[in-house]
Scaffold this motif. Structure first.
Motif, mmCIF file in Angstrom:
data_model
loop_
_atom_site.group_PDB
_atom_site.id
_atom_site.type_symbol
_atom_site.label_atom_id
_atom_site.label_comp_id
_atom_site.label_asym_id
_atom_site.label_seq_id
_atom_site.Cartn_x
_atom_site.Cartn_y
_atom_site.Cartn_z
ATOM 1 N N HIS A 37 0.039 -0.979 0.125
ATOM 2 C CA HIS A 37 0.213 -0.107 -0.090
ATOM 3 C C HIS A 37 0.624 1.138 -0.251
ATOM 4 N N LEU A 38 0.303 2.108 -0.529
ATOM 5 C CA LEU A 38 0.954 3.608 -0.747
ATOM 6 C C LEU A 38 0.434 3.727 1.149
ATOM 7 N N GLU A 39 1.429 4.598 1.545
ATOM 8 C CA GLU A 39 1.555 5.259 2.546
ATOM 9 C C GLU A 39 1.145 6.704 2.594
ATOM 10 N N ALA A 40 1.280 7.575 3.979
ATOM 11 C CA ALA A 40 0.721 8.783 3.749
ATOM 12 C C ALA A 40 2.417 9.643 3.425
ATOM 13 N N ASN A 41 2.127 10.396 2.612
ATOM 14 C CA ASN A 41 3.616 11.519 2.649
ATOM 15 C C ASN A 41 4.359 10.627 1.676
ATOM 16 N N GLU A 42 4.075 9.871 0.870
ATOM 17 C CA GLU A 42 5.139 9.320 0.080
ATOM 18 C C GLU A 42 4.612 9.161 -1.254
ATOM 19 N N THR A 43 5.499 9.391 -2.203
ATOM 20 C CA THR A 43 4.815 9.679 -3.384
ATOM 21 C C THR A 43 4.842 7.365 -4.785
ATOM 22 N N LEU A 44 3.828 7.382 -5.217
ATOM 23 C CA LEU A 44 4.074 6.431 -5.912
ATOM 24 C C LEU A 44 5.743 5.404 -5.865
ATOM 25 N N VAL A 45 6.468 6.138 -6.152
ATOM 26 C CA VAL A 45 7.386 5.772 -6.863
ATOM 27 C C VAL A 45 8.318 5.459 -5.125
ATOM 28 N N GLN A 46 8.175 6.651 -4.527
ATOM 29 C CA GLN A 46 8.790 5.790 -3.318
ATOM 30 C C GLN A 46 8.958 5.360 -2.473
ATOM 31 N N ALA A 47 6.835 4.673 -2.930
ATOM 32 C CA ALA A 47 5.855 3.190 -1.944
ATOM 33 C C ALA A 47 7.307 1.832 -2.963
ATOM 34 N N LYS A 49 9.128 1.369 -4.343
ATOM 35 C CA LYS A 49 10.767 1.011 -4.153
ATOM 36 C C LYS A 49 10.968 0.386 -1.851
ATOM 37 N N ARG A 50 10.162 1.064 -1.641
ATOM 38 C CA ARG A 50 10.072 0.893 -0.596
ATOM 39 C C ARG A 50 9.550 -0.393 -0.125
ATOM 40 N N GLU A 51 8.586 -0.950 -0.480
ATOM 41 C CA GLU A 51 8.232 -2.299 -0.728
ATOM 42 C C GLU A 51 9.038 -3.017 -1.524
ATOM 43 N N LEU A 52 9.976 -2.827 -2.642
ATOM 44 C CA LEU A 52 11.121 -3.798 -2.744
ATOM 45 C C LEU A 52 11.682 -4.570 -1.749
ATOM 46 N N TRP A 53 12.566 -3.037 -1.143
ATOM 47 C CA TRP A 53 13.412 -3.420 -0.440
ATOM 48 C C TRP A 53 12.869 -4.652 0.896
ATOM 49 N N GLU A 54 11.506 -3.233 1.231
ATOM 50 C CA GLU A 54 10.810 -4.628 2.590
ATOM 51 C C GLU A 54 10.628 -6.106 2.145
ATOM 52 N N GLU A 55 10.257 -6.668 1.099
ATOM 53 C CA GLU A 55 9.910 -8.115 1.221
ATOM 54 C C GLU A 55 10.569 -8.619 0.115
ATOM 55 N N THR A 56 11.821 -7.983 -0.672
ATOM 56 C CA THR A 56 13.360 -8.867 -0.516
ATOM 57 C C THR A 56 14.759 -8.095 -0.076
ATOM 58 N N MET A 61 15.541 1.243 -7.316
ATOM 59 C CA MET A 61 14.681 2.018 -8.340
ATOM 60 C C MET A 61 13.767 1.902 -9.695
ATOM 61 N N PRO A 62 12.694 1.785 -9.339
ATOM 62 C CA PRO A 62 11.745 1.745 -10.783
ATOM 63 C C PRO A 62 12.639 2.278 -12.137
ATOM 64 N N ASP A 63 12.499 1.156 -12.884
ATOM 65 C CA ASP A 63 12.955 1.999 -14.819
ATOM 66 C C ASP A 63 11.812 2.614 -15.014
ATOM 67 N N ALA A 64 10.997 1.974 -15.070
ATOM 68 C CA ALA A 64 9.585 2.983 -15.832
ATOM 69 C C ALA A 64 8.377 2.479 -15.176
ATOM 70 N N PHE A 65 7.540 3.088 -15.854
ATOM 71 C CA PHE A 65 5.776 2.859 -15.051
ATOM 72 C C PHE A 65 5.820 2.235 -16.106
ATOM 73 N N ILE A 66 4.712 0.780 -15.765
ATOM 74 C CA ILE A 66 4.186 -0.379 -17.363
ATOM 75 C C ILE A 66 2.524 -0.136 -17.113
ATOM 76 N N ARG A 67 1.819 0.119 -16.071
ATOM 77 C CA ARG A 67 0.611 0.329 -15.768
ATOM 78 C C ARG A 67 0.281 0.045 -14.414
ATOM 79 N N MET A 68 -1.502 0.933 -14.883
ATOM 80 C CA MET A 68 -2.187 0.924 -13.811
ATOM 81 C C MET A 68 -3.487 -0.079 -13.968
#
Length: 149
Positions: A37-47, A49-56, A61-68
């Protein structure tokens, strides 16, 4: 009041393999992309990057946006899932920091698409979206911050 859950996910690819995280939900081991989930006061890209680190344990840094993806879960919970591409040079070791993650696995796209233990249909759909080759620069996501007082 309608309040969709805003989430981010990363399709992590290296040397023909994709990274999935495995977590046990209701006694069943399920696969997902590194996501959350997106947390308060963070951007989608920051979220992402954070989730990637927390879970793996991977700092990238994400290279690109694929889709919503817009999805309504079977329990009627609405989701907006922002999907990012993370392309690594090589398969690397993982170290989950989130206690909900049992382990990380590097698997093929075919293994994901054939799996019966996906957390949601968005896991396979994210691989299909990655396979199209469509990529958008991260700048497509407009970030507007103003001073909070």
């Amino acid at each position: 009041m309608f309040k969709p859950h805003v989430t981010v996910a990363c399709v992590v690819h290296a040397q023909g393999k994709f990274l999935v995280v495995e977590e046990t939900i209701s006694g069943k081991a399920l696969w997902n992309q590194p996501a959350g989930h997106l947390e308060a006061n963070e951007t989608l890209v920051q979220a992402a990057k954070r989730e990637l680190w927390e879970e793996t344990g991977i700092h990238a840094m994400p290279d690109a946006f694929i889709r919503m993806h817009q999805w309504i879960a079977p329990d009627k919970t609405p989701f907006l899932r922002f999907l990012f591409a993370v392309d690594l040079q090589e398969v690397c070791a993982t170290q989950p920091h989130d206690s909900d993650i049992d382990r990380c696995l590097w698997v093929s796209a075919d293994e994901i698409l054939a799996a019966t233990n996906l957390r949601s249909p968005l896991v396979a759909e994210s691989i299909r979206s990655w396979q199209t080759g469509t990529r958008f620069p991260l700048s497509i996501i407009g970030e507007f911050n103003w001073p909070f007082k």
